[in-house]
Structures are given as C-alpha cells and as structure tokens.
Design a protein around this motif. Structure first.
Motif, PDB file in Angstrom:
ATOM      1  N   ASN A  29     -16.850 -17.156 -41.300  1.00  0.00           N
ATOM      2  CA  ASN A  29     -15.856 -16.475 -40.473  1.00  0.00           C
ATOM      3  C   ASN A  29     -14.554 -16.180 -41.212  1.00  0.00           C
ATOM      4  O   ASN A  29     -13.690 -15.486 -40.686  1.00  0.00           O
ATOM      5  CB  ASN A  29     -15.581 -17.284 -39.207  1.00  0.00           C
ATOM      6  N   LYS A  33     -13.759 -11.591 -42.996  1.00  0.00           N
ATOM      7  CA  LYS A  33     -12.463 -10.943 -42.734  1.00  0.00           C
ATOM      8  C   LYS A  33     -11.728 -10.638 -44.034  1.00  0.00           C
ATOM      9  O   LYS A  33     -11.021  -9.654 -44.144  1.00  0.00           O
ATOM     10  CB  LYS A  33     -11.564 -11.797 -41.831  1.00  0.00           C
ATOM     11  N   ARG A  98     -21.200  -7.879 -35.199  1.00  0.00           N
ATOM     12  CA  ARG A  98     -20.024  -7.475 -34.443  1.00  0.00           C
ATOM     13  C   ARG A  98     -18.741  -7.523 -35.286  1.00  0.00           C
ATOM     14  O   ARG A  98     -17.821  -6.749 -35.083  1.00  0.00           O
ATOM     15  CB  ARG A  98     -19.922  -8.425 -33.253  1.00  0.00           C
ATOM     16  N   ARG A 127     -18.121  -9.795 -24.481  1.00  0.00           N
ATOM     17  CA  ARG A 127     -17.298  -9.767 -25.715  1.00  0.00           C
ATOM     18  C   ARG A 127     -16.497  -8.473 -25.862  1.00  0.00           C
ATOM     19  O   ARG A 127     -16.802  -7.611 -26.680  1.00  0.00           O
ATOM     20  CB  ARG A 127     -18.174 -10.008 -26.944  1.00  0.00           C
ATOM     21  N   LYS A 128     -15.444  -8.412 -25.082  1.00  0.00           N
ATOM     22  CA  LYS A 128     -14.611  -7.201 -25.057  1.00  0.00           C
ATOM     23  C   LYS A 128     -13.749  -7.087 -26.315  1.00  0.00           C
ATOM     24  O   LYS A 128     -13.583  -8.050 -27.055  1.00  0.00           O
ATOM     25  CB  LYS A 128     -13.703  -7.259 -23.822  1.00  0.00           C
ATOM     26  N   ILE A 129     -13.180  -5.885 -26.534  1.00  0.00           N
ATOM     27  CA  ILE A 129     -12.237  -5.706 -27.648  1.00  0.00           C
ATOM     28  C   ILE A 129     -10.914  -5.129 -27.146  1.00  0.00           C
ATOM     29  O   ILE A 129     -10.167  -4.507 -27.886  1.00  0.00           O
ATOM     30  CB  ILE A 129     -12.815  -4.830 -28.794  1.00  0.00           C
ATOM     31  N   ASP A 130     -10.643  -5.365 -25.845  1.00  0.00           N
ATOM     32  CA  ASP A 130      -9.435  -4.783 -25.245  1.00  0.00           C
ATOM     33  C   ASP A 130      -8.144  -5.254 -25.924  1.00  0.00           C
ATOM     34  O   ASP A 130      -7.187  -4.484 -26.068  1.00  0.00           O
ATOM     35  CB  ASP A 130      -9.393  -5.078 -23.734  1.00  0.00           C
ATOM     36  N   ILE A 131      -8.112  -6.515 -26.369  1.00  0.00           N
ATOM     37  CA  ILE A 131      -6.860  -7.025 -26.968  1.00  0.00           C
ATOM     38  C   ILE A 131      -6.631  -6.357 -28.331  1.00  0.00           C
ATOM     39  O   ILE A 131      -5.500  -5.980 -28.666  1.00  0.00           O
ATOM     40  CB  ILE A 131      -6.885  -8.565 -27.094  1.00  0.00           C
ATOM     41  N   HIS A 132      -7.719  -6.162 -29.090  1.00  0.00           N
ATOM     42  CA  HIS A 132      -7.607  -5.454 -30.377  1.00  0.00           C
ATOM     43  C   HIS A 132      -6.984  -4.058 -30.118  1.00  0.00           C
ATOM     44  O   HIS A 132      -6.038  -3.648 -30.802  1.00  0.00           O
ATOM     45  CB  HIS A 132      -8.982  -5.186 -31.009  1.00  0.00           C
ATOM     46  N   SER A 168      -7.492 -14.666 -29.071  1.00  0.00           N
ATOM     47  CA  SER A 168      -8.749 -14.167 -29.660  1.00  0.00           C
ATOM     48  C   SER A 168      -8.662 -14.200 -31.188  1.00  0.00           C
ATOM     49  O   SER A 168      -7.688 -13.723 -31.778  1.00  0.00           O
ATOM     50  CB  SER A 168      -8.989 -12.728 -29.179  1.00  0.00           C
ATOM     51  N   VAL A 169      -9.706 -14.753 -31.812  1.00  0.00           N
ATOM     52  CA  VAL A 169      -9.752 -14.828 -33.274  1.00  0.00           C
ATOM     53  C   VAL A 169      -9.781 -13.410 -33.860  1.00  0.00           C
ATOM     54  O   VAL A 169      -8.976 -13.040 -34.717  1.00  0.00           O
ATOM     55  CB  VAL A 169     -11.004 -15.638 -33.719  1.00  0.00           C
ATOM     56  N   GLY A 170     -10.731 -12.610 -33.381  1.00  0.00           N
ATOM     57  CA  GLY A 170     -10.910 -11.262 -33.933  1.00  0.00           C
ATOM     58  C   GLY A 170      -9.683 -10.385 -33.724  1.00  0.00           C
ATOM     59  O   GLY A 170      -9.270  -9.651 -34.627  1.00  0.00           O
ATOM     60  N   THR A 310     -16.542 -23.729 -30.025  1.00  0.00           N
ATOM     61  CA  THR A 310     -17.715 -23.191 -29.317  1.00  0.00           C
ATOM     62  C   THR A 310     -18.910 -23.047 -30.265  1.00  0.00           C
ATOM     63  O   THR A 310     -20.051 -23.163 -29.852  1.00  0.00           O
ATOM     64  CB  THR A 310     -17.369 -21.835 -28.655  1.00  0.00           C
ATOM     65  N   ASP A 311     -18.636 -22.844 -31.563  1.00  0.00           N
ATOM     66  CA  ASP A 311     -19.733 -22.675 -32.524  1.00  0.00           C
ATOM     67  C   ASP A 311     -20.459 -23.988 -32.830  1.00  0.00           C
ATOM     68  O   ASP A 311     -21.445 -23.984 -33.571  1.00  0.00           O
ATOM     69  CB  ASP A 311     -19.211 -22.062 -33.833  1.00  0.00           C
ATOM     70  N   VAL A 333     -15.200 -20.586 -23.860  1.00  0.00           N
ATOM     71  CA  VAL A 333     -14.831 -19.466 -24.737  1.00  0.00           C
ATOM     72  C   VAL A 333     -15.706 -18.240 -24.489  1.00  0.00           C
ATOM     73  O   VAL A 333     -15.199 -17.121 -24.353  1.00  0.00           O
ATOM     74  CB  VAL A 333     -14.897 -19.893 -26.225  1.00  0.00           C
ATOM     75  N   PHE A 334     -17.022 -18.442 -24.407  1.00  0.00           N
ATOM     76  CA  PHE A 334     -17.926 -17.317 -24.155  1.00  0.00           C
ATOM     77  C   PHE A 334     -18.585 -17.489 -22.797  1.00  0.00           C
ATOM     78  O   PHE A 334     -18.895 -18.604 -22.376  1.00  0.00           O
ATOM     79  CB  PHE A 334     -18.984 -17.208 -25.260  1.00  0.00           C
TER      80      PHE A 334
END
Ligand code: UD1
Length: 430
Positions: A29, A33, A98, A127-132, A168-170, A310-311, A333-334
């Motif tokens: 992870n 990145k 993803r 798993r949305k991307i709205d914050i990104h 959110s990490v991503g 969570t992982d 988390v998920f």
C-alpha cells in the motif's frame, strides 16, 4: 478451459507447527502510491524494496500505458516519466486494481488532466471516491463523468483548506499528490494517519515538496513550482507481518518477522496478547509464540490507523475461531468485508454475521476442505485456517493472494508449513 491449463490452487496440509524467521517485503500500500507519485516529476525515480506482487505489476502496466519506461529487478524499480503523454487509465486496468485511481492527483498536478475509468463496486462494497473528487474540485479542478470515466481538468490547481468527511487513505494520498504543486498553502484536516501516508510524504519531500504534519490528522502543504526525481526505500509491509504472526500463533508456533517496526502494529499486537499469544517487540522485528490451549476470546473493532487494521480482520477471525470463548468482531471501515465467512464456516468455524458484526463461537477444530478466496486478505486468512485445519485444504481463486503477498508459499515452507501450488489438472488433490 483446456485440461492442462488449470487455474493454480494452493494446497495446504494442516498440523505443522510454524517456527523460524521471515522477512517482510516492502509495503504494497506504500509502493503503489510511490509509483503513482513518480509521475509528478520528469525523469527517473528509483524505488528500493518494491514487492514483487501482482498489484505492483498492474501499477507498472498503468504507468507504461501512460508512456513511462519502467524497469524492475530484484526489488529495485526505476520509473522514467520523461515520455509520459497519455492522461488516461483504462477500464481494464482500473477494474483489475482500484489503486490505479491514485494516478489522478499526480496527473492533474503535472499535466492539468486525468481521465480515469470509474472503479465501480468491488468485493468489499461500494468504495466511493467522492472525497477524492470533492478535494480536486475544491482545488479548482473541473470534474466531469461520461462513458464510465471520470475526468478532471485544471489549468493550475490552487491551495485549499479542506476537512475530509472521513480519513480515507486513498483520498488523503490523491489530495497530497495534487496539492504539492498547487498555488499557495493547502491544509487538509481529518486526514488518514497510516504509516504508508508518512512514507508517501517522505517520498514527496525528497522530490522537492514542502509538507508538514505527516502522521497527524492535519497536513499542511506549501505548493512548489516543480518536483524532481528521487530515490527512496519502501517501508516494510505491516499487513504481511501481521499475517505471518497470526499464521504462526494459530499453529502454536514461534515466528519472528523481520523488517518491521512494532509500533505500526501497536493495537494489533495488544489484541494478540489479549488472546494469549506471547509477543516480543524488538526494534525492527516482532516475535510471537502461540499456545492454542491457552488462547481465548477477545472483541475487536476495525478502525482507521492507529485502530485495528481492516486488512488484518479476516486473519484475526481465524485466530478467534480456534480460540476458546465467544468473540465479537466489528468491521467499521468497509461495508462488505465478511464475504469470506461462509468459506471459513465450510472449514468448521462457527460464526454468525449480523450487519457489520461477526459473532464467533470459538474453540472449534477446523477440518480441511475446498474453499474459494473472495479477496486478498480473505485468501491469506484461509491459508491460515488451512495451516491449523486437520487434513488438506485446497484454495481456489488464489490470484487474489498473489495480488499482495510475495512468494507466500516459499516463505511459509521456510517456516515448516506444508504448502504447495498446484497447477496440474489433478482432481481431488485433497
Ligand atoms: C486503502 C488500502 C486498503 C485498506 C484501506 C483502509 C491501498 C491500495 N488500499 O484502501 O488495503 O483496507 O485503505 O485502511 O492502499 N470512502 C468514501 N469516499 C471516498 C473514499 C473512501 O466513502 O472518497 C470510504 C470507502 O468506501 C471505505 C472507507 O472510506 O468504506 C475506507 O476507504 P479508504 O480509506 O479510502 O481505503 P482505500 O484507500 O480504498
């Protein structure tokens, strides 16, 4: 499918006590990145300790699709972004992994444009991307979506003060990478605090970025005009470390993982101790000694770092399934991360799922069976279950495991496990 091209399966014969030392690979992870972040500068970045796993190969394909020239040998990756021209990440690559969406921030920052296939749902939920996207829009990006793609364009991004809806990490990573060359000082609050975020910030700073607050909930970025290539060593994989510690503990083994600072697993290690596993923390290694007769129930709830990861939830579920007493495992988390429970139940676990809670009636003796990996960490958990199950366990859909674990069978065998990868079309291996 032709009879001689059977999907690989992992065959685990349970009952061996794991013992010895194992060194973790670089963190998946983080590496993914850092590879994306290399797009921020023209020239060649060098990364060491890059794990040789399928997700890294997929990110390499994404970068090559964009026009980068990538070399990868013995854990060292070179990424030459001089010839990058495309700004598109196609559906097939994003669908496969993803984390491909992490190229969005760097591409908009350097080229003013990114067009990325919408990731859609995955086995872990929506798993949305709205914050990104909200962050990129607040920085001045024009966000559009059409034909299954999301496209962000901006002549020049500008600084922003933003409070993330969720750490959110991503999103934290995408906005960090977008912010390093934005005009002015960006303040991001309620950001993720994972060790991989700190690693990304160190990498960005060595590329010329001006960032403070990495590892805390507030990060400040003073935008700079230009970034330059750099050289960096990826941190160790804390999830791989936790996975091996659990695999050792369930077999009543004695396993030491090297290449990891215990502090990145504080809460996880305290839960292992609460179960009854003996844990010894050294500067760059962790040793866990299991004693299944004494292992007992404990409640666990996953949360963003420094909470329980969570992982490692699925792997922990296996340990709790064979530890005496009733445990409650809560996934925060998920929304859909209990998909593998039915597989674990096929091995003899007694688990009832109610919403985001799993009630585990522990102390069960597991028995081997054919099971299907439903995602990466679920696959690792089923390997752990196979190690303690009586008889033989055959794992199908092991491509999930290959996404994130480097040479898993080799490492397990070096600890004394009886694990093999079978590709021959033999029916009824177990
Ligand atoms: C990363 C990790 C993954 C880990 C997860 C949480 C990588 C490649 N993956 O995933 O292994 O399990 O962090 O530690 O690093 N969310 C939103 N809107 C957004 C973004 C996220 O609602 O814009 C939600 C997600 O649906 C999910 C939660 O936030 O329920 C956590 O997601 P996030 O922290 O972004 O995880 P990833 O970066 O996808």
């Amino acid at each position: 499918m032709a009879p001689d091209t059977v999907e690989p399966r992992l065959v685990v014969r349970g009952g061996q006590r794991l013992e010895g030392q194992v060194t973790v690979a670089g963190a998946k992870n983080s590496a993914l990145k850092l590879m994306a972040a290399s797009l921020l500068a023209s020239g060649t970045c060098t990364l060491h300790n890059v794990p040789d796993i399928q997700d890294v190969h997929t990110m390499r394909e994404v970068l090559e699709y964009l026009g980068a020239v990538v070399g990868f040998e013995q854990g060292t990756m070179t990424i030459d972004t001089t010839a990058v021209q495309s700004h598109v990440a196609p559906y097939d690559l994003v669908q496969r992994m993803r984390a491909s969406i992490q190229i969005m921030g760097p591409l908009v920052a350097r080229f003013g444009r990114a067009r990325v296939a919408m990731p859609g749902g995955c086995n872990l939920g929506q798993r949305k991307i709205d914050i990104h996207l909200r962050g990129l829009a607040e920085m001045g990006g024009q966000v559009r979506s059409d034909h299954g793609f999301v496209e962000v364009t901006a002549e020049k991004l500008h600084a922003v003060d933003m409070f993330l809806d969720y750490p959110s990490v991503g999103a934290t990573e995408n906005l960090l990478m977008a912010g390093v060359m934005a005009e002015g000082t960006t303040t991001l609050e309620n950001v993720a605090r994972e060790p991989e975020i700190i690693d990304l910030c160190k990498f960005l700073v060595s590329m010329g970025a001006d960032i403070t607050g990495a590892g805390s909930s507030t990060i400040r970025i003073n935008g700079v005009d230009k970034m330059h290539p750099t050289e960096h060593t990826v941190i160790g994989d804390r999830i791989e470390a936790g996975t091996f510690l659990i695999m050792g503990a369930v077999t009543g083994g004695d396993v030491e993982v090297n290449g990891i600072s215990p502090h990145v697993l504080d809460l996880f290690l305290s839960k292992l101790r609460a179960v009854g596993v003996q844990v010894q923390e050294n500067t760059r290694s962790i040793r866990a000694v299991g004693d299944p007769e004494r292992h007992s129930a404990v409640d666990v709830a996953t949360l963003p770092f420094p909470g329980f990861p969570t992982d490692l939830q699925a792997q922990m579920m296996v340990l709790l399934s064979v530890s005496k007493g009733v445990s409650v495992l809560t996934e925060n988390v998920f929304e859909n991360r209990f998909g593998f429970v039915d597989e674990l139940v096929r091995l003899g676990a007694d688990i009832r799922v109610d919403g985001n809670h799993a009630v585990i009636n522990g102390g069960r003796a597991l028995t081997g069976a054919i099971v299907r990996c439903t995602d990466l960490r679920a696959g690792a958990a089923l390997v752990a279950a196979g190690l303690v199950a009586e008889g033989c366990t055959e794992l199908r859909d092991v491509y999930h495991v290959d996404r994130g674990y480097e040479r898993l069978e080799d490492k397990l065998r070096s600890l004394g496990a009886d694990v093999e990868r079978v590709t021959a079309p033999v029916s009824g291996v177990c």
